[in-house]
Design a protein around this motif. Structure first.
Motif, PDB file in Angstrom:
ATOM      1  N   UNK A   1      94.130 -48.200   9.902  1.00 59.18           N
ATOM      2  CA  UNK A   1      93.981 -47.721   8.314  1.00 59.18           C
ATOM      3  C   UNK A   1      93.251 -49.022   7.720  1.00 59.18           C
ATOM      4  N   UNK A   2      93.330 -50.368   8.133  1.00 58.30           N
ATOM      5  CA  UNK A   2      92.753 -51.159   7.389  1.00 58.30           C
ATOM      6  C   UNK A   2      91.450 -51.225   7.041  1.00 58.30           C
ATOM      7  N   UNK A   3      90.924 -51.743   5.977  1.00 58.66           N
ATOM      8  CA  UNK A   3      89.517 -51.828   5.763  1.00 58.66           C
ATOM      9  C   UNK A   3      88.896 -53.082   5.516  1.00 58.66           C
ATOM     10  N   UNK A   4      89.785 -54.259   5.440  1.00 57.54           N
ATOM     11  CA  UNK A   4      89.152 -55.765   5.348  1.00 57.54           C
ATOM     12  C   UNK A   4      88.672 -55.903   6.444  1.00 57.54           C
ATOM     13  N   UNK A   5      87.337 -56.445   6.283  1.00 57.33           N
ATOM     14  CA  UNK A   5      86.378 -56.852   7.112  1.00 57.33           C
ATOM     15  C   UNK A   5      87.095 -57.525   8.484  1.00 57.33           C
ATOM     16  N   UNK A   6      87.611 -58.945   8.009  1.00 58.01           N
ATOM     17  CA  UNK A   6      88.479 -59.741   8.915  1.00 58.01           C
ATOM     18  C   UNK A   6      89.473 -59.020   9.852  1.00 58.01           C
ATOM     19  N   UNK A   7      89.968 -58.064   9.152  1.00 54.94           N
ATOM     20  CA  UNK A   7      90.998 -57.268   9.871  1.00 54.94           C
ATOM     21  C   UNK A   7      90.478 -56.323  10.828  1.00 54.94           C
ATOM     22  N   UNK A   8      89.416 -55.628  10.529  1.00 56.32           N
ATOM     23  CA  UNK A   8      88.663 -54.756  11.445  1.00 56.32           C
ATOM     24  C   UNK A   8      88.194 -55.547  12.547  1.00 56.32           C
ATOM     25  N   UNK A   9      87.806 -56.703  12.420  1.00 58.09           N
ATOM     26  CA  UNK A   9      87.135 -57.577  13.653  1.00 58.09           C
ATOM     27  C   UNK A   9      88.418 -57.920  14.441  1.00 58.09           C
TER      28      UNK A   9
END
Length: 525
Positions: free
Chosen positions: A457-465
């Protein structure tokens, strides 16, 4: 050998049957029959076998019938709806209750209590509500006094001594050949602090055992913490108590997980087991976030302790509830409210009082709170816990950053273990930086499932990577590609994107994809 079943214990060394440590009169042949039954729980024992092994001589079956009737009377058992002995018509009998066996080694908790009484005149069995203080004290041959809220202590003692008033209490105590157990002393701590020294002075041979969630703070006192049950004892207790409701509970992973989440606390386990028909372990376990609605008496246990605390101790307890594992004094100081650091306000002083109230435990790894207490505080102190988590983040993250930076290179000794210790707190803090630290640890440790669960459920770009890299490691190439395609490269350091792409590329190759050479060259460029 000792056999525990329900509230009973059969001690074959002394041929003694007790109920809650009180002797149950029974003839020797009744005890022999009971011994054969409890030694083979769940097994059908044929009538002929019992006659042969218990009597050993030719007797009529009526002897067995009459002895069984006496046994049922001793156990308070009903043949029509048996708790213990089931009759199998025309064949024999089966002992249906769960039995715990103990060999010749005496219960170490009782041994510790008896040893403490040799050297100390006042021993306080100390621990949170439901931990088994009263049960342990009940097994000690003693004069047992139940203290009651609103009733003067000396009146309770006089009643136990058989006197009509409190005037003869001191003389009665002086004549006691056995220890005196004061059960539930937390309802009269202040009164006992004034009375006990005088009793000890007038009765030089007197020994006192106190069961309490609070210590008395007397010079003569020896505090003996009552430990939670072992995993085996806790699971056995749950199954035994659940059987009383008619529920059939096997020794499953769900039972063991449930009693662990209840901190192996006998009181909490009994409350849960009492609802086993409606809420069996597999149903209650995923609902433990709402355990206090399902188990209202559990809520009352913590509410009573909370009401006894002063405001500084309440603030400290809420702050300390952000630690899921052991913590040190320096950790406690880091999450304490930024109030005046002097006198009673200092968190160290509050910590001492919380230890005295059995709300905080102390062990080799540091201090700790039980999981149920932390869950209870989370249901009612949202803002204060959020503020404590923010203070924890401010002190914890700067400490962990160097350890995280060392992981891809040459980790410092113990770095990964230290970082794994803080994973629950990092997840609770929940900021992008905290989640990135936790995800990095899980990535390096190869725990893909936990990493994906953490970043769900994360949306922060770095966390998505980072989630894409974890998904690729787990062979979820389509999910990894969807995350990478949805991230704007400008928002993430190129090194992170390249790393995730490389992992995805390797995962695709392992999956048998072809035509990856051009993709690899483009990535290298």
């Amino acid at each position: 050998m000792r056999y525990h079943f329900g509230e009973y214990e059969l001690d074959t060394r002394q041929w003694r049957l007790t109920r809650a440590a009180v002797d149950v009169p029974a003839q020797p042949k009744v005890l022999e029959l009971l011994h054969h039954l409890v030694a083979h729980p769940g097994e059908l024992l044929e009538r002929a076998r019992l006659l042969r092994e218990v009597w050993g001589v030719a007797v009529s079956e009526s002897a067995l019938t009459q002895t069984m009737r006496k046994l049922r009377t001793a156990l308070g058992d009903d043949e029509a709806a048996p708790r213990f002995v089931e009759t199998v018509p025309r064949r024999g009998y089966r002992f249906r209750a769960h039995v715990r066996r103990f060999d010749e080694v005496v219960d170490p908790r009782l041994t510790a209590l008896q040893g403490a009484l040799v050297h100390h005149r006042v021993v306080t069995l100390h621990g949170p509500a439901g931990i088994g203080k009263s049960w342990l004290a009940a097994r000690l041959p003693a004069l047992h006094v139940q203290l009651r809220a609103g009733v003067p202590v000396e009146e309770c003692v006089a009643t136990a001594l058989g006197h009509s008033g409190g005037g003869a209490v001191a003389a009665g105590l002086a004549a006691c050949a056995e220890p005196v157990v004061l059960d539930g002393a937390e309802v009269a701590v202040e009164a006992l602090r004034g009375l006990v020294p005088g009793w000890l002075e007038r009765a030089p041979a007197l020994r006192i055992v106190v069961t309490s969630r609070c210590t008395l703070g007397l010079a003569e006192e020896r505090v003996l913490p009552v430990a939670p049950l072992s995993a085996e004892e806790a699971a056995s207790l749950y199954r035994d108590r659940a059987a009383r409701t008619g529920a059939v509970v096997a020794d499953t992973a769900a039972v063991r997980a449930l009693v662990a989440r209840l901190d192996h606390n006998p009181g909490a386990i009994e409350l849960a087991a009492a609802r086993a028909l409606v809420l069996p372990p597999e149903v209650l376990l995923p609902r433990l976030d709402t355990r206090f609605a399902a188990l209202p008496d559990l809520d009352a246990m913590f509410a009573w302790s909370w009401e006894q605390l002063a405001a500084p101790d309440r603030r400290a307890l809420v702050a300390l509830s952000v630690f899921s594992g052991p913590f040190l004094l320096t950790d406690a100081e880091g999450v304490a409210e930024p109030v005046e650091r002097a006198g009673d306000v200092w968190v160290g002083a509050a910590l001492e009082r919380l230890l005295a109230h059995a709300l905080v435990g102390a062990g080799e790894g540091g201090f700790s709170l039980g999981e149920s207490l932390r869950a209870w505080l989370a249901t009612r102190e949202h803002e204060a816990r959020a503020a404590a988590l923010a203070r924890l983040a401010a002190t914890l993250l700067p400490t962990l950053r160097p350890l995280v930076a060392s992981l891809p290179l040459r980790p410092a000794p113990g770095a990964l273990a230290t970082l794994r210790r803080w994973l629950p707190e990092l997840a609770a803090i929940g900021t992008p930086e905290a989640l990135l630290v936790a995800a990095t640890v899980l990535d390096v440790a190869g725990d893909v499932t936990a990493g994906l669960r953490l970043l769900d459920g994360v949306t922060a770009p770095l966390l998505r990577v980072r989630r894409a890299a974890l998904a690729a490691r787990g062979g979820l190439t389509e999910r990894a590609r969807a995350d990478l395609d949805g991230v704007a490269a400008a928002d993430v350091p190129r090194a992170e994107v390249v790393r995730a792409e490389a992992i995805l590329l390797a995962a695709s190759a392992d999956a048998g994809a072809v035509g990856l050479l051009d993709a690899a060259r483009a990535l290298a460029a």
